[in-house]
Motif scaffolding. Structure first.
Motif, PDB file in Angstrom:
ATOM      1  N   ALA A  37       0.811  -1.220   0.000  1.00  0.00           N
ATOM      2  CA  ALA A  37       0.000   0.000   0.000  1.00  0.00           C
ATOM      3  C   ALA A  37       0.844   1.268   0.000  1.00  0.00           C
ATOM      4  O   ALA A  37       0.359   2.338  -0.382  1.00  0.00           O
ATOM      5  N   ALA A  38       2.101   1.157   0.427  1.00  0.00           N
ATOM      6  CA  ALA A  38       2.980   2.325   0.452  1.00  0.00           C
ATOM      7  C   ALA A  38       3.529   2.657  -0.937  1.00  0.00           C
ATOM      8  O   ALA A  38       4.219   3.659  -1.099  1.00  0.00           O
ATOM      9  N   ARG A  39       3.221   1.814  -1.951  1.00  0.00           N
ATOM     10  CA  ARG A  39       3.737   1.994  -3.304  1.00  0.00           C
ATOM     11  C   ARG A  39       2.586   2.123  -4.290  1.00  0.00           C
ATOM     12  O   ARG A  39       1.458   1.713  -4.020  1.00  0.00           O
ATOM     13  N   GLN A  40       2.869   2.676  -5.486  1.00  0.00           N
ATOM     14  CA  GLN A  40       1.794   2.816  -6.463  1.00  0.00           C
ATOM     15  C   GLN A  40       1.552   1.514  -7.217  1.00  0.00           C
ATOM     16  O   GLN A  40       0.412   1.119  -7.479  1.00  0.00           O
ATOM     17  N   ARG A  41       2.609   0.810  -7.607  1.00  0.00           N
ATOM     18  CA  ARG A  41       2.469  -0.463  -8.318  1.00  0.00           C
ATOM     19  C   ARG A  41       3.758  -1.246  -8.147  1.00  0.00           C
ATOM     20  O   ARG A  41       4.856  -0.667  -8.282  1.00  0.00           O
ATOM     21  N   VAL A  42       3.657  -2.525  -7.843  1.00  0.00           N
ATOM     22  CA  VAL A  42       4.846  -3.305  -7.515  1.00  0.00           C
ATOM     23  C   VAL A  42       4.799  -4.669  -8.189  1.00  0.00           C
ATOM     24  O   VAL A  42       3.730  -5.162  -8.575  1.00  0.00           O
ATOM     25  N   VAL A  43       5.977  -5.274  -8.305  1.00  0.00           N
ATOM     26  CA  VAL A  43       6.090  -6.710  -8.512  1.00  0.00           C
ATOM     27  C   VAL A  43       6.483  -7.284  -7.162  1.00  0.00           C
ATOM     28  O   VAL A  43       7.490  -6.874  -6.572  1.00  0.00           O
ATOM     29  N   LEU A  44       5.686  -8.203  -6.671  1.00  0.00           N
ATOM     30  CA  LEU A  44       5.836  -8.718  -5.311  1.00  0.00           C
ATOM     31  C   LEU A  44       6.550 -10.070  -5.320  1.00  0.00           C
ATOM     32  O   LEU A  44       6.193 -10.958  -6.100  1.00  0.00           O
ATOM     33  N   ILE A  45       7.554 -10.210  -4.455  1.00  0.00           N
ATOM     34  CA  ILE A  45       8.151 -11.513  -4.175  1.00  0.00           C
ATOM     35  C   ILE A  45       7.633 -11.952  -2.818  1.00  0.00           C
ATOM     36  O   ILE A  45       7.822 -11.257  -1.814  1.00  0.00           O
ATOM     37  N   ALA A  46       6.948 -13.101  -2.783  1.00  0.00           N
ATOM     38  CA  ALA A  46       6.285 -13.541  -1.553  1.00  0.00           C
ATOM     39  C   ALA A  46       6.437 -15.044  -1.400  1.00  0.00           C
ATOM     40  O   ALA A  46       6.706 -15.769  -2.357  1.00  0.00           O
ATOM     41  N   GLY A  47       6.247 -15.486  -0.160  1.00  0.00           N
ATOM     42  CA  GLY A  47       6.247 -16.918   0.103  1.00  0.00           C
ATOM     43  C   GLY A  47       7.180 -17.306   1.229  1.00  0.00           C
ATOM     44  O   GLY A  47       8.031 -16.535   1.657  1.00  0.00           O
ATOM     45  N   GLY A  48       7.006 -18.519   1.701  1.00  0.00           N
ATOM     46  CA  GLY A  48       7.731 -19.035   2.852  1.00  0.00           C
ATOM     47  C   GLY A  48       6.782 -19.895   3.658  1.00  0.00           C
ATOM     48  O   GLY A  48       6.052 -20.720   3.100  1.00  0.00           O
ATOM     49  N   LEU A  49       6.738 -19.678   4.959  1.00  0.00           N
ATOM     50  CA  LEU A  49       5.826 -20.400   5.846  1.00  0.00           C
ATOM     51  C   LEU A  49       4.692 -19.466   6.247  1.00  0.00           C
ATOM     52  O   LEU A  49       4.896 -18.502   7.002  1.00  0.00           O
ATOM     53  N   LEU A  50       3.490 -19.723   5.759  1.00  0.00           N
ATOM     54  CA  LEU A  50       2.353 -18.834   6.019  1.00  0.00           C
ATOM     55  C   LEU A  50       1.760 -19.007   7.412  1.00  0.00           C
ATOM     56  O   LEU A  50       0.948 -18.187   7.848  1.00  0.00           O
ATOM     57  N   LYS A  51       2.106 -20.064   8.114  1.00  0.00           N
ATOM     58  CA  LYS A  51       1.662 -20.268   9.507  1.00  0.00           C
ATOM     59  C   LYS A  51       0.139 -20.297   9.635  1.00  0.00           C
ATOM     60  O   LYS A  51      -0.424 -19.847  10.622  1.00  0.00           O
ATOM     61  N   GLY A  52      -0.524 -20.816   8.640  1.00  0.00           N
ATOM     62  CA  GLY A  52      -1.969 -20.944   8.710  1.00  0.00           C
ATOM     63  C   GLY A  52      -2.743 -19.730   8.242  1.00  0.00           C
ATOM     64  O   GLY A  52      -3.975 -19.766   8.195  1.00  0.00           O
ATOM     65  N   ALA A  53      -2.055 -18.647   7.904  1.00  0.00           N
ATOM     66  CA  ALA A  53      -2.739 -17.423   7.478  1.00  0.00           C
ATOM     67  C   ALA A  53      -3.142 -17.507   6.013  1.00  0.00           C
ATOM     68  O   ALA A  53      -2.475 -18.147   5.197  1.00  0.00           O
ATOM     69  N   SER A  54      -4.221 -16.837   5.663  1.00  0.00           N
ATOM     70  CA  SER A  54      -4.705 -16.790   4.291  1.00  0.00           C
ATOM     71  C   SER A  54      -4.174 -15.540   3.593  1.00  0.00           C
ATOM     72  O   SER A  54      -4.070 -14.472   4.196  1.00  0.00           O
ATOM     73  N   VAL A  55      -3.853 -15.690   2.291  1.00  0.00           N
ATOM     74  CA  VAL A  55      -3.435 -14.540   1.495  1.00  0.00           C
ATOM     75  C   VAL A  55      -4.557 -14.057   0.578  1.00  0.00           C
ATOM     76  O   VAL A  55      -4.350 -13.162  -0.240  1.00  0.00           O
TER      77      VAL A  55
END
Length: 518
Positions: A357-375
């Motif tokens: 949200a702090a940026r106008q448009r991004v390419v996101l690198i994500a992933g790892g251990l989500l610990k049960g959380a939903s994306v």
């Protein structure tokens, strides 16, 4: 430090569960007070052939070190024990915790032990406790708070989940009079007695549900911070804003909008205090890190400091000179106008959302251990800001599935290590997986597999950014953003190591052409 008095806390041995940073700190301080201590850790089992260095250190200090299974196999251990102190990672369902509860033994965390010791006078007069908790922004807020209190000329220590155990902060010289304690939901769960002078719940979103068992239990653990004289809540977060405070607690809110009476907020580009009489504090443009999440953290830190009598000019001075730590929105490289931003500390979807949200448009690198959380909510809400997503780590398929369901028009790539050790790349086209590109690379320079995955992930992200920026009339991509929304331990030793890997990979792109590789 007082040599006796543990009888006021417990009779018998104290079993310390876990010999990590928190557990070792608790064991050392109890041993120094003459308390018999048993340290139980999975690394200390009878079948271990090599002694772990921390075990040797604790034994030299007088502790008895045993494996957890070995301890639980002893039917007499509860009879010898008066108290169990567990490290934050011990969930309520852990066998040691369950066995202690069945035997009627009290179970504390190291923060509860520190609270009791402080108020028992082991290290002199009790300190002023300021507690910071929330799903996102804890470390930055705590660091800002320490800077503000220090600017007021009061000795402060940032401690707790930020790295320095609270017990060590109590014992340190020169003496800290104000404890700026970042406390996780784990630590608060195991600190039932703590009543801070002031505390804040910044925000509450799904995280650590595998540990707490439910969102309600996670939220209630956070609410412990609001039992003191002043309870501060983030009004822009629906869950935090709805948490009640205890009787006798003054409730103060902060918001990115214009503040009402009894609140802090932003008006005409200025951080404003309408709760403690501080008035205008400083321009939002002077706050680092930049953007809404940095402003929220600054308002929260200001509220806690003002709650204990810090003057407005010290708030201004502390925030104006504050520089965020690494891996929290740090720009590590800029190529063709696109910034490569390391926000590896964004270890849950809520934190990742704030980073995007702090940026106008991004390419996101994500992933790892989500610990049960939903994306799902993250991708739905941030869809218009995403020029692409590169998924890595153990839970990458969960991210790709969510993209296919909620943002199929967002280009996506996954990078992973195959059984043969080669790094593989799979690109999604219109939400469906394309054939896997096998054997994208193996290291010939000693680079580990996790770093090699990160190198390819960063290159793929840079290519997505270049492709998006070549589209006529498109909103420019201003960042390749590492905001994983997940923990790092599946691939890296910690979020800092993950961020360093990202930075190294970004710097390797300098001078290369990524625009035509797709």
């Amino acid at each position: 430090m007082r040599e006796t008095g543990i009888a006021e806390l417990t009779a018998g041995e104290v079993v310390v569960g876990g010999a990590g940073v928190a557990g070792s700190s608790a064991a050392r301080h109890l041993l120094a007070a003459g308390v018999p201590v048993v340290v139980a850790d999975t690394r200390f089992g009878a079948g271990q052939t090599t002694e772990v260095p921390v075990a040797a250190e604790l034994r030299a200090a007088g502790a008895r070190c045993v494996g957890i299974d070995d301890l639980l196999a002893d039917p007499e251990w509860t009879a010898r024990t008066g108290l169990v102190v567990v490290s934050p990672g011990f969930a309520p369902t852990h066998p040691l915790v369950v066995a202690a509860g069945d035997a009627g033994l009290p179970v504390w965390g190291e923060v509860e032990l520190a609270w009791r010791i402080d108020h028992d006078g082991w290290f002199g007069a009790p300190r002023t406790w300021l507690v910071v908790t929330g799903t996102n922004g804890k470390t930055t807020t705590t660091s800002m708070l320490e800077a503000i209190v220090s600017a007021a000329g009061r000795a402060a220590a940032a401690c707790g989940n930020i790295g320095l155990p609270v017990l060590d902060a109590l014992a340190a010289q020169p003496r800290a009079e104000v404890l700026c304690a970042e406390l996780s939901s784990f630590q608060l769960h195991w600190a039932p007695s703590i009543v801070p002078d002031a505390g804040v719940v910044l925000n509450v979103a799904e995280d650590h549900l595998d540990w707490h068992g439910s969102f309600a239990a996670y939220r209630d653990a956070k609410a412990t911070a609001l039992r003191g004289r002043v309870g501060v809540v983030g009004l822009d977060d629906a869950v935090a804003a709805a948490i009640g405070t205890g009787p006798g607690t003054r409730r103060v809110g902060f918001t990115l909008g214009g503040p009402g009476e009894g609140e802090l907020g932003i008006d005409d580009g200025e951080l404003i205090d309408r709760a403690f009489g501080g008035g205008t504090l400083l321009p939002a443009a002077q706050v680092r890190p930049v953007g809404p999440s940095g402003w929220s953290d600054a308002l929260a830190a200001a509220a806690l400091a003002l709650a204990i009598g810090v003057r407005a000019e010290s708030v201004t001075a502390g925030l104006a000179r504050f520089t965020p730590a690494a891996h929290r929105g740090e720009v590590v490289e800029t190529i063709d106008g696109v910034e490569f931003v390391d926000d590896s500390k964004a270890t849950n979807p809520h934190a990742a959302r704030a980073a995007i949200a702090a940026r106008q448009r991004v390419v996101l690198i994500a992933g790892g251990l989500l610990k049960g959380a939903s994306v799902d909510d993250l991708l739905t809400e941030m869809r218009e800001r995403l020029a692409g997503v590169v998924a890595i780590g153990t839970d990458r398929e969960i991210i790709l599935d969510s993209i296919a369901r909620h943002a199929p028009d967002v280009p996506a790539v996954t990078v992973f290590t195959g059984d043969d050790g080669a790094v593989n790349v799979q690109r999604l086209i219109d939400g469906a997986p394309a054939p896997v590109t096998l054997g994208s690379g193996q290291s010939d320079d000693g680079t580990g597999s996790a770093d090699l995955v990160m190198r390819h992930a960063v290159r793929e992200a840079a290519t997505l950014a270049a492709t998006a920026n070549a589209e006529p009339g498109a909103t420019p991509v201003d960042a390749v953003l590492l905001a994983p929304a997940a923990a790092s331990l599946d691939m890296f030793a910690g979020y800092g190591r993950r961020g360093d890997s990202f930075a190294d990979a970004a710097r390797l792109l300098r001078g290369t052409d990524v625009s035509a590789s797709r």
